[in-house]
Motif scaffolding. Structure first.
Motif, PDB file in Angstrom:
ATOM      1  N   ASP A   1       7.316  -7.735  -7.229  1.00  0.00           N
ATOM      2  CA  ASP A   1       6.509  -7.160  -6.152  1.00  0.00           C
ATOM      3  C   ASP A   1       6.897  -7.758  -4.793  1.00  0.00           C
ATOM      4  OD1 ASP A   1       5.021  -5.656  -8.033  1.00  0.00           O
ATOM      5  OD2 ASP A   1       3.622  -7.326  -8.319  1.00  0.00           O
ATOM      6  N   LEU A   2       7.176  -9.056  -4.768  1.00  0.00           N
ATOM      7  CA  LEU A   2       7.594  -9.695  -3.514  1.00  0.00           C
ATOM      8  C   LEU A   2       8.864  -9.058  -2.969  1.00  0.00           C
ATOM      9  CD1 LEU A   2       6.955 -13.493  -4.164  1.00  0.00           C
ATOM     10  CD2 LEU A   2       5.830 -12.053  -2.483  1.00  0.00           C
ATOM     11  N   LYS A   3       9.827  -8.813  -3.852  1.00  0.00           N
ATOM     12  CA  LYS A   3      11.075  -8.174  -3.422  1.00  0.00           C
ATOM     13  C   LYS A   3      10.808  -6.769  -2.896  1.00  0.00           C
ATOM     14  CE  LYS A   3      14.029 -10.713  -6.606  1.00  0.00           C
ATOM     15  NZ  LYS A   3      14.861 -10.601  -7.814  1.00  0.00           N
ATOM     16  N   ALA A   4       9.954  -6.040  -3.602  1.00  0.00           N
ATOM     17  CA  ALA A   4       9.615  -4.681  -3.177  1.00  0.00           C
ATOM     18  C   ALA A   4       8.925  -4.699  -1.812  1.00  0.00           C
ATOM     19  CB  ALA A   4       8.713  -4.015  -4.222  1.00  0.00           C
ATOM     20  N   LEU A   5       8.016  -5.630  -1.607  1.00  0.00           N
ATOM     21  CA  LEU A   5       7.298  -5.719  -0.331  1.00  0.00           C
ATOM     22  C   LEU A   5       8.204  -6.208   0.798  1.00  0.00           C
ATOM     23  CD1 LEU A   5       3.974  -7.028  -1.793  1.00  0.00           C
ATOM     24  CD2 LEU A   5       4.215  -4.929  -0.439  1.00  0.00           C
ATOM     25  N   GLN A   6       9.160  -7.062   0.499  1.00  0.00           N
ATOM     26  CA  GLN A   6      10.125  -7.482   1.517  1.00  0.00           C
ATOM     27  C   GLN A   6      10.961  -6.296   1.975  1.00  0.00           C
ATOM     28  OE1 GLN A   6      11.916 -10.681  -0.711  1.00  0.00           O
ATOM     29  NE2 GLN A   6      10.657 -12.235   0.296  1.00  0.00           N
ATOM     30  N   LEU A   7      11.359  -5.446   1.031  1.00  0.00           N
ATOM     31  CA  LEU A   7      12.104  -4.233   1.401  1.00  0.00           C
ATOM     32  C   LEU A   7      11.216  -3.311   2.237  1.00  0.00           C
ATOM     33  CD1 LEU A   7      14.558  -2.373   1.291  1.00  0.00           C
ATOM     34  CD2 LEU A   7      13.688  -1.514  -0.911  1.00  0.00           C
ATOM     35  N   PHE A   8       9.961  -3.150   1.835  1.00  0.00           N
ATOM     36  CA  PHE A   8       9.022  -2.317   2.585  1.00  0.00           C
ATOM     37  C   PHE A   8       8.928  -2.812   4.026  1.00  0.00           C
ATOM     38  CE2 PHE A   8       5.000  -0.724   4.095  1.00  0.00           C
ATOM     39  CZ  PHE A   8       4.852   0.505   3.482  1.00  0.00           C
ATOM     40  N   LYS A   9       8.774  -4.106   4.200  1.00  0.00           N
ATOM     41  CA  LYS A   9       8.675  -4.688   5.543  1.00  0.00           C
ATOM     42  C   LYS A   9       9.948  -4.419   6.338  1.00  0.00           C
ATOM     43  CE  LYS A   9       8.146  -8.962   8.112  1.00  0.00           C
ATOM     44  NZ  LYS A   9       8.000 -10.413   8.083  1.00  0.00           N
ATOM     45  N   GLN A  10      11.095  -4.598   5.710  1.00  0.00           N
ATOM     46  CA  GLN A  10      12.387  -4.358   6.375  1.00  0.00           C
ATOM     47  C   GLN A  10      12.473  -2.911   6.877  1.00  0.00           C
ATOM     48  OE1 GLN A  10      15.070  -6.218   7.102  1.00  0.00           O
ATOM     49  NE2 GLN A  10      16.486  -4.591   7.598  1.00  0.00           N
ATOM     50  N   ILE A  11      12.073  -1.988   6.032  1.00  0.00           N
ATOM     51  CA  ILE A  11      12.164  -0.566   6.390  1.00  0.00           C
ATOM     52  C   ILE A  11      11.204  -0.225   7.522  1.00  0.00           C
ATOM     53  CG2 ILE A  11      11.795   1.787   5.534  1.00  0.00           C
ATOM     54  CD1 ILE A  11      12.710   0.682   2.749  1.00  0.00           C
ATOM     55  N   VAL A  12       9.982  -0.751   7.460  1.00  0.00           N
ATOM     56  CA  VAL A  12       8.970  -0.420   8.461  1.00  0.00           C
ATOM     57  C   VAL A  12       9.186  -1.172   9.773  1.00  0.00           C
ATOM     58  CG1 VAL A  12       6.499  -0.597   8.990  1.00  0.00           C
ATOM     59  CG2 VAL A  12       7.229   0.250   6.765  1.00  0.00           C
ATOM     60  N   LYS A  13       9.417  -2.454   9.685  1.00  0.00           N
ATOM     61  CA  LYS A  13       9.473  -3.294  10.894  1.00  0.00           C
ATOM     62  C   LYS A  13      10.844  -3.295  11.565  1.00  0.00           C
ATOM     63  CE  LYS A  13       5.267  -5.096  10.583  1.00  0.00           C
ATOM     64  NZ  LYS A  13       4.254  -5.004  11.592  1.00  0.00           N
ATOM     65  N   VAL A  14      11.920  -3.298  10.795  1.00  0.00           N
ATOM     66  CA  VAL A  14      13.263  -3.394  11.377  1.00  0.00           C
ATOM     67  C   VAL A  14      13.892  -2.011  11.567  1.00  0.00           C
ATOM     68  CG1 VAL A  14      15.587  -4.347  11.074  1.00  0.00           C
ATOM     69  CG2 VAL A  14      13.579  -5.699  10.407  1.00  0.00           C
ATOM     70  N   GLN A  15      13.853  -1.203  10.504  1.00  0.00           N
ATOM     71  CA  GLN A  15      14.452   0.133  10.591  1.00  0.00           C
ATOM     72  C   GLN A  15      13.540   1.134  11.299  1.00  0.00           C
ATOM     73  OE1 GLN A  15      15.834   1.413   6.720  1.00  0.00           O
ATOM     74  NE2 GLN A  15      16.686  -0.600   6.266  1.00  0.00           N
ATOM     75  N   ARG A  16      12.294   0.737  11.528  1.00  0.00           N
ATOM     76  CA  ARG A  16      11.310   1.530  12.273  1.00  0.00           C
ATOM     77  C   ARG A  16      11.049   2.907  11.642  1.00  0.00           C
ATOM     78  NH1 ARG A  16       8.443  -1.278  15.384  1.00  0.00           N
ATOM     79  NH2 ARG A  16       8.222   0.301  16.972  1.00  0.00           N
ATOM     80  N   LYS A  17      11.024   2.942  10.307  1.00  0.00           N
ATOM     81  CA  LYS A  17      10.692   4.177   9.597  1.00  0.00           C
ATOM     82  C   LYS A  17       9.202   4.173   9.282  1.00  0.00           C
ATOM     83  CE  LYS A  17      15.242   4.780   7.536  1.00  0.00           C
ATOM     84  NZ  LYS A  17      15.992   4.906   6.267  1.00  0.00           N
ATOM     85  N   THR A  18       8.672   5.329   8.937  1.00  0.00           N
ATOM     86  CA  THR A  18       7.245   5.435   8.627  1.00  0.00           C
ATOM     87  C   THR A  18       6.931   4.742   7.301  1.00  0.00           C
ATOM     88  OG1 THR A  18       7.452   7.503   7.387  1.00  0.00           O
ATOM     89  CG2 THR A  18       7.107   7.682   9.794  1.00  0.00           C
ATOM     90  N   LYS A  19       5.662   4.429   7.110  1.00  0.00           N
ATOM     91  CA  LYS A  19       5.236   3.824   5.850  1.00  0.00           C
ATOM     92  C   LYS A  19       5.469   4.775   4.679  1.00  0.00           C
ATOM     93  CE  LYS A  19       1.198   2.778   7.563  1.00  0.00           C
ATOM     94  NZ  LYS A  19      -0.195   2.354   7.717  1.00  0.00           N
ATOM     95  N   GLU A  20       5.346   6.060   4.931  1.00  0.00           N
ATOM     96  CA  GLU A  20       5.559   7.047   3.869  1.00  0.00           C
ATOM     97  C   GLU A  20       7.007   7.017   3.390  1.00  0.00           C
ATOM     98  OE1 GLU A  20       4.013   7.764   6.785  1.00  0.00           O
ATOM     99  OE2 GLU A  20       1.996   8.326   6.162  1.00  0.00           O
ATOM    100  N   VAL A  21       7.942   6.997   4.331  1.00  0.00           N
ATOM    101  CA  VAL A  21       9.364   6.946   3.981  1.00  0.00           C
ATOM    102  C   VAL A  21       9.680   5.614   3.298  1.00  0.00           C
ATOM    103  CG1 VAL A  21      11.715   6.841   4.929  1.00  0.00           C
ATOM    104  CG2 VAL A  21      10.106   8.566   5.758  1.00  0.00           C
ATOM    105  N   ALA A  22       9.138   4.534   3.831  1.00  0.00           N
ATOM    106  CA  ALA A  22       9.365   3.209   3.244  1.00  0.00           C
ATOM    107  C   ALA A  22       8.869   3.164   1.807  1.00  0.00           C
ATOM    108  CB  ALA A  22       8.679   2.138   4.084  1.00  0.00           C
ATOM    109  N   SER A  23       7.687   3.717   1.566  1.00  0.00           N
ATOM    110  CA  SER A  23       7.138   3.669   0.213  1.00  0.00           C
ATOM    111  C   SER A  23       7.989   4.476  -0.760  1.00  0.00           C
ATOM    112  CB  SER A  23       5.684   4.133   0.184  1.00  0.00           C
ATOM    113  OG  SER A  23       5.571   5.476   0.570  1.00  0.00           O
ATOM    114  N   LEU A  24       8.525   5.606  -0.317  1.00  0.00           N
ATOM    115  CA  LEU A  24       9.407   6.397  -1.180  1.00  0.00           C
ATOM    116  C   LEU A  24      10.665   5.610  -1.545  1.00  0.00           C
ATOM    117  CD1 LEU A  24       9.175   9.933   0.443  1.00  0.00           C
ATOM    118  CD2 LEU A  24       8.402   9.272  -1.832  1.00  0.00           C
TER     119      LEU A  24
END
Length: 119
Positions: free
Chosen positions: A56-79
Motif C-alpha cells: 500500500d505504501l508503494k501504491a500511495l507513493q505512486l499516487f502522490k507522484q502522479i498527483v503532486k509532481v505530474q499534476r494529474k487528477t486524482k481520478e487518473v492517478a487512481s486508475l
C-alpha cells in the motif's frame, strides 16, 4: 513502524503513512477513498480503520507522484495505481475472504475514463 501485524507482514496506521508521505491524515484518507472507488482494496482493521502494508505504501507513493509532481487528477492517478498495484501477490496477510481481488470491471473503468475526459 507500529506493532500492528497482519499475519507476518508489518502494518502501518494512517498517521504513520501520512507522516511518511508528508501529507495530512485528511489528504491520505481522501486519496484512499478515491483509490477504493476505483477498485483498490485496503486491509481493514477493527472499526473499519485501514491497516497499510508495504504494498500500500508503494501504491500511495505512486499516487502522490502522479498527483503532486505530474499534476494529474486524482481520478487518473487512481486508475494508474489500480492498474499497477491493484492485484496483490503472495500469501494474504489477513482474512482470506478479501483475497484475491477481482480485477476492475471494464464497464466501471470506462465510466471513470468518461468522467475524466469530460473535465
Amino acid at each position: 513502524m507500529s506493532d500492528a501485524k497482519l499475519g507476518q507482514e508489518p502494518a502501518y496506521w494512517t498517521s504513520e503513512v501520512a507522516k511518511k508521505l508528508e501529507v495530512s491524515d485528511s489528504t491520505l484518507r481522501k486519496w484512499c477513498i478515491q483509490l477504493e472507488a476505483t477498485g483498490y482494496k485496503f486491509v481493514k482493521g477493527e472499526n473499519d480503520s485501514r491497516a497499510f502494508t508495504k504494498h500500500d505504501l508503494k501504491a500511495l507513493q505512486l499516487f502522490k507522484q502522479i498527483v503532486k509532481v505530474q499534476r494529474k487528477t486524482k481520478e487518473v492517478a487512481s486508475l494508474e495505481v489500480v492498474e499497477r498495484y491493484g492485484a496483490r501477490q503472495g500469501t494474504p496477510p489477513c482474512n482470506l475472504h478479501r483475497w484475491p481481488f477481482k480485477p476492475m470491471n471494464s464497464k466501471i473503468k470506462l465510466m471513470i475514463w468518461l468522467k475524466v475526459l469530460k473535465k
